[in-house]
Design an enzyme around this catalytic site. Structure first.
Site, PDB file in Angstrom:
ATOM      1  N   VAL A 510      48.771  47.272  48.163  1.00  0.00           N
ATOM      2  CA  VAL A 510      48.472  48.621  47.678  1.00  0.00           C
ATOM      3  C   VAL A 510      49.436  49.585  48.359  1.00  0.00           C
ATOM      4  O   VAL A 510      49.616  49.534  49.580  1.00  0.00           O
ATOM      5  CB  VAL A 510      47.014  49.022  47.971  1.00  0.00           C
ATOM      6  CG1 VAL A 510      46.730  50.422  47.435  1.00  0.00           C
ATOM      7  CG2 VAL A 510      46.043  48.019  47.366  1.00  0.00           C
ATOM      8  N   ASP A 621      31.195  42.743  44.022  1.00  0.00           N
ATOM      9  CA  ASP A 621      32.028  42.671  45.228  1.00  0.00           C
ATOM     10  C   ASP A 621      31.877  43.934  46.075  1.00  0.00           C
ATOM     11  O   ASP A 621      32.868  44.514  46.525  1.00  0.00           O
ATOM     12  CB  ASP A 621      33.493  42.455  44.848  1.00  0.00           C
ATOM     13  CG  ASP A 621      34.309  41.852  45.993  1.00  0.00           C
ATOM     14  OD1 ASP A 621      33.697  41.282  46.913  1.00  0.00           O
ATOM     15  OD2 ASP A 621      35.545  41.955  45.963  1.00  0.00           O
TER      16      ASP A 621
END
Length: 818
Positions: A510, A621
């Site tokens: 990221v 998640d």
């Protein structure tokens, strides 16, 4: 084994050469090593000196093999450079150990680079060892070494010597890895990194600008699963202790003629093995069968034709990328971009990258120096060849018919038989011709546009009309995704530079980026080595675009050019919850009021997903690293790659592909593949306990006699009425609303109960956490995964992956952890 071999090598060198008294291997406190001077190791194996490359004034400090071990014609290079990214622009460089024991490189009287910042007023010396290690040592009064303050082996450049490590330090989390040079005579950090995989510690990888380029395969029983390194004499040993995990290179210690084996990663991502021979020369074992796989780079890259001309800049018909690109990067970027027609380096040393989207014109001014331009032409030649094939087929068809007609006449085939045979022949020929035309058309499209067809299909699935993409300069209010070009993403992230890297997850790295309008964004790039793929990418892009809530992260758009798949999000200034929660210093920012507000926000986000959004969504998640924090520390749920949409009347489903994070998965999902809204409730309960306790759920796994995890630890103290002992130490001295804390602990234990039916819904959690109605909370039942101090998990049968099937039997065939 490795250390024994190194010792034998050093001993042999000692006997051969003896020790010289005329040269020194030590720089004492207050002394200076200047340009033209050298430190030479005790037995003259290595030397430390300032140097510069031909046609360059930049001065570097490096460690070299001594001249005694090299032929005079050898094109040598240093094995380590202290200031590879900070060259000195003149000849005034010097190295010193100052009065505080700090190791510095000076330019004149000014500090250019501080190599060691540890201060000590004691006797400090710098010594070049016969292993090639440069050590800053604190000495005792009797002249013996007390401790090592700094050493070059902890900061490798592009070469691995025996005794150096590839891996990470368990205490400091410092990584040991090799980074290629940017060019032949430009030692600045290049594009290729050779080191231990960040996720799987017993694997060596080469990364190209953060992307997986090559992997050694798993290390098992002294060998890598990929035979490439084993067969070529790359001999490693693997060490895994509490102090760190790393590979150490030993070379072929059974060969009595060689010593000091080295590994070097060059500018093209190629691993080179070199060894020094007793005949006092170095031999380069560069065998093409032993090279790490990846891009094949030639003097003239495949698909390009080179011309040395003076050309105008690409500013009006292309773009210029930063000077940190090598020629390898430039050719790879051009090949990945279907609109790129040519490229060239921008600097005389071969660095920098200029891309043309139209063919460059020979209109450079007389003041411009000629440059080598690489023009993409190979694919067009292939397309032209296929055009010739199509034309040939059209011409051959009537010729074939005429030949058949002549044959029929020769054999006196007349009347209806002649007509019938001719018709059948024409029909077969037409089918064959149409089939070939269809195949050739697909081939031409593939050659011209790369993966354009696949991109169109993906755009349709994402609900995006390509015809509107170029007209859309601003995001619409209808939740459509904005499409970003690869060039704009490269520009926003400074070519995915390490400085802009925010972190890495199961999806891939990221990066922080800045768009042309000044807006800061986070860019999530699907890694080729990621366990997640196209399904998760589409899932996340579609879901987040359709879900709008203050406690859900907002996706702005995506990039799907060529093989790239990237999502562009709003930028969260304070990273993720785990960044603060599990750090002993940063967690002090999270007082109880802020922690409770974060839990409130997560509850509201999950309640929206489960009940109030247009789509009923199960996240699957929920964990600390997937809770992002904005500038005001407001929580936002992220990472919807594993999320699933439920029908209005659907309450649960089962899957053969269990994916999630160990420690957060509910027992029914972990064991049977069953998931529902209660699966998210379980994950949230675990997260609540982590927020209250300031510890990870799996932080107890080193204690073999203690509880299995945080859930069991809290449950045991809850039964003993010692709830206050679970509260994070950083909170205990502050003004706490203890009744509220105790209520949150009890709600969390209700959320992590063994049976899904016993857990509350997120709507119930809202009323429980605020104590609405003044109703006493029910006592929680035994939590999941609790059976005494240790419990073994059920065995999992791992088989090839199959698609999800909601109506399938409840059997787990694939287990994926992140």
């Amino acid at each position: 084994m490795c250390s024994n071999g190194i010792f034998v090598s050093l001993l042999t060198l000692s006997l051969l050469l003896g020790k010289s008294c005329s040269e020194t291997d030590t720089l004492h406190q207050g002394q200076f090593l200047k340009d033209g001077q050298e430190l030479v190791s005790a037995f003259k194996i290595f030397k430390l000196k300032f140097f510069n490359f031909k046609n360059s004034e930049n001065l570097y400090l490096g460690i070299w093999f001594n001249n005694l071990y090299l032929n005079t014609d050898s094109q040598d290079r240093p094995v380590w450079i202290a200031n590879r990214n900070n060259p000195i622009s003149d000849r005034s460089g010097s190295l010193t150990v100052d009065s505080l024991g700090r190791l510095k490189i000076l330019r004149g009287a000014s500090t250019m680079l501080e190599l060691s910042s540890i201060e000590t007023t004691r006797n400090t010396t710098l010594q070049l060892l016969d292993s090639g290690n440069l050590q800053l040592q604190e000495m005792d009064a009797d002249g013996s070494m007390k401790r090592v303050l700094w050493q070059s082996f902890d900061y490798p450049t592009d070469t691995l010597l025996p005794g150096m490590k590839l891996g990470f330090d368990g205490k400091t989390r410092k990584r040991w890895e090799l980074t290629s040079w940017l060019g032949d005579t430009l030692p600045a950090s290049g594009s290729f990194v050779f080191g231990m995989d960040t996720n799987i510690t017993n694997v060596l990888t080469i990364l190209w600008r953060g992307n997986m380029y090559w992997s050694s395969g798993l290390w098992n029983k002294g060998r890598f699963s990929e035979e490439e390194l084993n067969e070529c004499g790359f001999l490693f040993s693997f060490v895994s202790t509490k102090s760190g995990q790393y590979f150490m290179y030993s070379g072929d210690q059974d060969d009595a003629r060689t010593f000091f084996p080295t590994i070097m990663i060059d500018e093209q991502g190629i691993l080179r093995r070199e060894q020094m021979h007793r005949q006092r020369n170095r031999q380069n074992y560069r065998n093409r069968n032993c090279l790490a796989a990846g891009y094949v780079v030639r003097d003239e890259p495949y698909g390009f034709t080179s011309f040395r001309v003076t050309v105008s800049s690409s500013a009006s018909n292309g773009f210029v990328l930063s000077g940190t690109f090598s020629s390898v990067d430039c050719s790879a970027i051009c090949l990945q971009n279907s609109s790129c027609l040519a490229y060239a380096s921008t600097e005389p040393d071969g660095t920098g990258c200029e891309i043309w989207n139209t063919y460059p014109t020979n209109k450079g001014s007389a003041s411009h120096s000629p440059r080598t331009i690489y023009i993409r032409g190979n694919e067009n030649k292939k397309v032209a060849a296929w055009h010739i094939v199509v034309a040939t087929l059209f011409l051959m068809t009537p010729i074939i018919w005429f030949i058949i007609y002549l044959v029929l006449r020769k054999f006196n085939v007349k009347g209806r038989n002649c007509i019938r045979i001719t018709h059948k022949t024409v029909l077969v020929s037409m089918v064959f011709l149409l089939t070939m035309i269809g195949f050739i058309r697909r081939r031409i499209l593939s050659l011209r546009f790369g993966s354009t067809i696949d991109q169109e299909m993906l755009l349709r699935e994402l609900g995006i009309d390509r015809s509107c993409i170029h007209k859309r300069n601003e995001r619409k209010s209808n939740n459509e995704l904005q499409i970003f070009s690869f060039e704009s993403v490269v520009s926003a992230t400074d070519d995915f530079s390490d400085e802009n890297k925010l972190g890495e997850g199961g999806f891939g790295p990221v990066y922080k980026g800045k768009l042309l309008n000044g807006e800061e964004v986070a860019i999530k790039r699907l890694s080729l080595a990621s366990g997640q793929g196209l399904v998760e990418f589409k899932n996340e892009a579609i879901l987040i675009a359709k879900l709008q809530h203050t406690n859900l992260v907002q996706v702005l758009g995506c990039c799907i050019e060529k093989d790239e798949k990237m999502l562009i999000y709003e930028y969260m200034q304070n990273k993720s919850l785990d960044y603060f929660l599990f750090d002993p210093l940063r967690k002090n920012v999270l007082d109880w009021t802020l922690r409770f507000r974060i839990m409130e926000g997560i509850i509201q986000g999950l309640l929206y997903l489960h009940k109030y959004s247009r789509l009923k969504v199960i996240h699957r998640d929920i964990k600390a690293s997937n809770i992002l924090l904005d500038e005001d520390m407001n929580p936002k749920i992220s990472d919807f790659g594993l999320a699933r949409i439920f029908g209005a009347e659907e309450t649960r489903a089962n899957t053969k592909r269990v994916a999630g994070t160990f420690g957060y998965m509910s027992p029914e999902y972990f064991r049977e593949g069953l998931f529902s809204a209660k699966s998210d409730v379980f994950s949230f309960g675990v997260l609540m306990l982590e927020i209250i306790c300031g510890r990870k759920n799996n932080s107890f796994h080193h204690d073999l006699e203690g509880p299995l995890n945080l859930i069991v630890h809290v449950w045991n103290l809850f039964k003993e009425n010692k709830i206050r002992e679970v509260i994070d130490l950083s909170l205990r001295d502050s003004a706490l609303d203890y009744p509220q804390v105790l209520r949150c602990v009890q709600v969390a234990l209700l959320c992590v109960q063994e049976n899904a039916e016993d857990r509350p819904s997120m709507l119930d959690v809202v009323s429980m956490i605020y104590g609405e109605g003044n109703n006493a909370l029910s006592l929680p039942k035994e939590p999941a995964f609790y059976d005494g101090p240790r419990r073994s998990f059920p065995e999992m049968k791992v088989e090839p992956q199959e698609p999800e099937n909601v109506s399938a039997s409840i059997t787990i065939t694939v287990l994926e952890a992140r």
